[in-house]
Enzyme design. Structure first.
Site, PDB file in Angstrom:
ATOM      1  N   HIS A 184     -37.707  31.295  12.601  1.00  0.00           N
ATOM      2  CA  HIS A 184     -37.217  30.250  11.707  1.00  0.00           C
ATOM      3  C   HIS A 184     -38.323  29.264  11.358  1.00  0.00           C
ATOM      4  CE1 HIS A 184     -34.444  27.411   9.865  1.00  0.00           C
ATOM      5  NE2 HIS A 184     -34.980  26.458  10.612  1.00  0.00           N
ATOM      6  N   LYS A 209     -21.468  29.294  11.631  1.00  0.00           N
ATOM      7  CA  LYS A 209     -22.276  28.638  10.592  1.00  0.00           C
ATOM      8  C   LYS A 209     -23.359  29.590  10.117  1.00  0.00           C
ATOM      9  CE  LYS A 209     -25.862  26.081   8.986  1.00  0.00           C
ATOM     10  NZ  LYS A 209     -27.260  26.514   8.761  1.00  0.00           N
ATOM     11  N   ASP A 269     -16.191  29.661  -5.393  1.00  0.00           N
ATOM     12  CA  ASP A 269     -15.963  28.364  -4.749  1.00  0.00           C
ATOM     13  C   ASP A 269     -16.258  28.458  -3.254  1.00  0.00           C
ATOM     14  OD1 ASP A 269     -15.036  25.962  -3.753  1.00  0.00           O
ATOM     15  OD2 ASP A 269     -13.177  25.978  -4.897  1.00  0.00           O
ATOM     16  N   GLU A 292     -31.934  26.848   2.604  1.00  0.00           N
ATOM     17  CA  GLU A 292     -32.386  26.885   4.000  1.00  0.00           C
ATOM     18  C   GLU A 292     -33.411  27.988   4.246  1.00  0.00           C
ATOM     19  OE1 GLU A 292     -30.573  27.438   8.509  1.00  0.00           O
ATOM     20  OE2 GLU A 292     -29.304  26.631   6.915  1.00  0.00           O
TER      21      GLU A 292
END
Length: 438
Positions: free
Chosen positions: A392, A279, A295, A85
């Site tokens: 962004h 998130k 993991d 991202e």
């Protein structure tokens, strides 16, 4: 069109690729070339990758990046991150540099306890089950002595085994709730091996327990498995500074601090906002977890469960102003390992751990928590000042230009052009078309 296939796992790698290309794609030749394009040029390394999982046909690459300038407990770190991202690494790096000049990040381990459970059905008298467990517990521990021997030598092992009655949720449902210390190993295989032995011993001991009726002796073990919810495997990371040192933002320091705290409070109160807020934290956490061969699915599951521990999904981070001091912190459960698994197999995982100065599991927990906190600071800072899109979308610009087929010359021109312009899909497309027409 895709069709059923028998014995796919027994096919050679080339045969698997041929089948996929022929039956599942429109251009088999192009598919074969693409899959082979991402093979490692060193056959030994490629074989290593092939053997990580089953039915491997190629490698799926993610960018491996470095976020520098993280001062954690007085030590300077360059943090490896594996993520696709745009803006995540840049945002983390910017936050690291900001706090480098304000004392850096502080981190501490609150606990390292991990959990596993044996789930079973028992429909007899509950007082008998309690008596049975008291008698059987020493035998349960004895049954795993060969498994725990090496772990105990290093200071780990089984912390406790508890009998839990959950028959109010499912008829007859009980469990052995077991806690473990696995030191620098994530410990999944160790825990699951212990649990399966517990289950076997539980049934054997029940058959020999004289106070049980024949029916009560027939304990039904449903499953034995570790839990990825580890609320006692917890790490805290924090930053703080006088409000006056929060300058260099797009608004006065006091106004910024107050708005920042309010934004975090909104994420505490409103689940729709909390999910996106968390998130963003996981952007930082997952990138380091993945880069270090841990993991990330287990971490995600445990973290989000922890965010719901009060029955209300809420922010993982907290902020406040106290006596003129701005404080921002996170408490997050992280079950991580620095030995075992991919840590000794994957070449880039080994390099990532080396870059982090070969941390212990506790040290890695602190680094990962700091990465999440830094990412959240950068995101909330943008949200309450310029808005998230300004930074962004600028970082996303090259992805957009690549999708539009821009040449290197066109990319250079448009990167320069959009330094002082708002980046949107429509604006980028229009600017590129203008250059091409000229």
């Amino acid at each position: 069109m895709n069709t059923p296939v028998e014995g796919f796992s027994k096919l050679t790698k080339t045969q698997k690729i041929d089948w996929i290309a022929t039956h599942c794609t429109k251009d088999p030749k192009k598919t074969k070339q693409l899959l082979q394009q991402y093979w490692n040029s060193d056959p030994r390394v490629q074989q290593l990758h092939d053997e990580f999982i089953e039915n491997t046909v190629s490698n799926y690459y993610l960018p491996f990046a470095i976020a520098p300038n993280f001062l954690i407990n007085g030590e300077l770190y360059a943090i490896p991150m594996a993520i696709e991202e745009s803006s995540v690494v840049a945002a983390a790096s910017k936050a690291a540099k900001f706090w480098l000049e304000r004392g850096g990040f502080k981190a501490e381990i609150i606990g390292t306890e991990k959990v596993g459970q044996v789930h079973f059905i028992y429909k007899g008298a509950k007082e008998k089950l309690s008596d049975f467990f008291a008698a059987a517990k020493p035998e349960l521990l004895k049954s795993v002595a060969s498994i725990t021997k090496n772990m105990e030598k290093r200071g780990g092992g089984i912390n406790n085994i508890e009998l839990r009655d959950l028959s109010d949720t499912i008829e007859g449902y009980h469990q052995l709730h077991c806690t473990f210390e696995t030191l620098d190993a994530m410990g999944a295989n160790f825990i699951n091996s212990c649990l399966e032995e517990f289950a076997k011993t539980l049934k054997e001991q029940a058959l020999a327990f004289d106070a049980f009726t024949e029916e009560e002796k027939d304990i039904e073990v449903v499953m034995s498995i570790l839990s990825n919810y580890v609320p006692n495997c917890l790490v805290k990371a924090e930053v703080s500074c006088p409000i006056s040192e929060l300058g260099n933002t797009d608004m006065p320091a006091k106004a910024f601090a107050e708005k920042f705290v309010q934004a975090v409070n909104i994420a505490k109160a409103e689940p729709y906002r909390a999910v996106t807020h968390n998130k963003g934290i996981m952007n930082g956490i997952d990138a380091v977890v993945l880069a270090t061969g841990n993991d990330f699915r287990a971490v995600e599951a445990g973290v989000h469960a922890y965010a719901s521990k009060t029955g209300h999904y809420s922010s993982l981070t907290h902020a406040k102003i106290e006596d003129g001091i701005f404080k921002f912190w996170i408490e997050v459960p992280l079950a991580l390992g620095t030995v075992g698994g991919l840590t000794t197999l994957h070449p880039l995982v080994k390099l990532a751990l080396e870059i982090l100065q070969n941390p212990t599991a506790k040290e890695l927990m602190q680094v990962v928590a700091v990465a999440g906190l830094a990412q959240n600071f950068a995101a909330v800072r943008s949200l309450v000042t310029t808005g998230i899109q300004k930074g962004h979308m600028k970082m996303h610009l090259l992805n957009m230009l690549n999708q539009l087929g821009a040449t290197e010359s066109e990319k250079q021109q448009l990167v320069t052009f959009f330094k002082d312009q708002t980046v949107t899909n429509a604006a980028v497309k229009e600017a590129l078309e203008k250059i091409k027409s000229e």
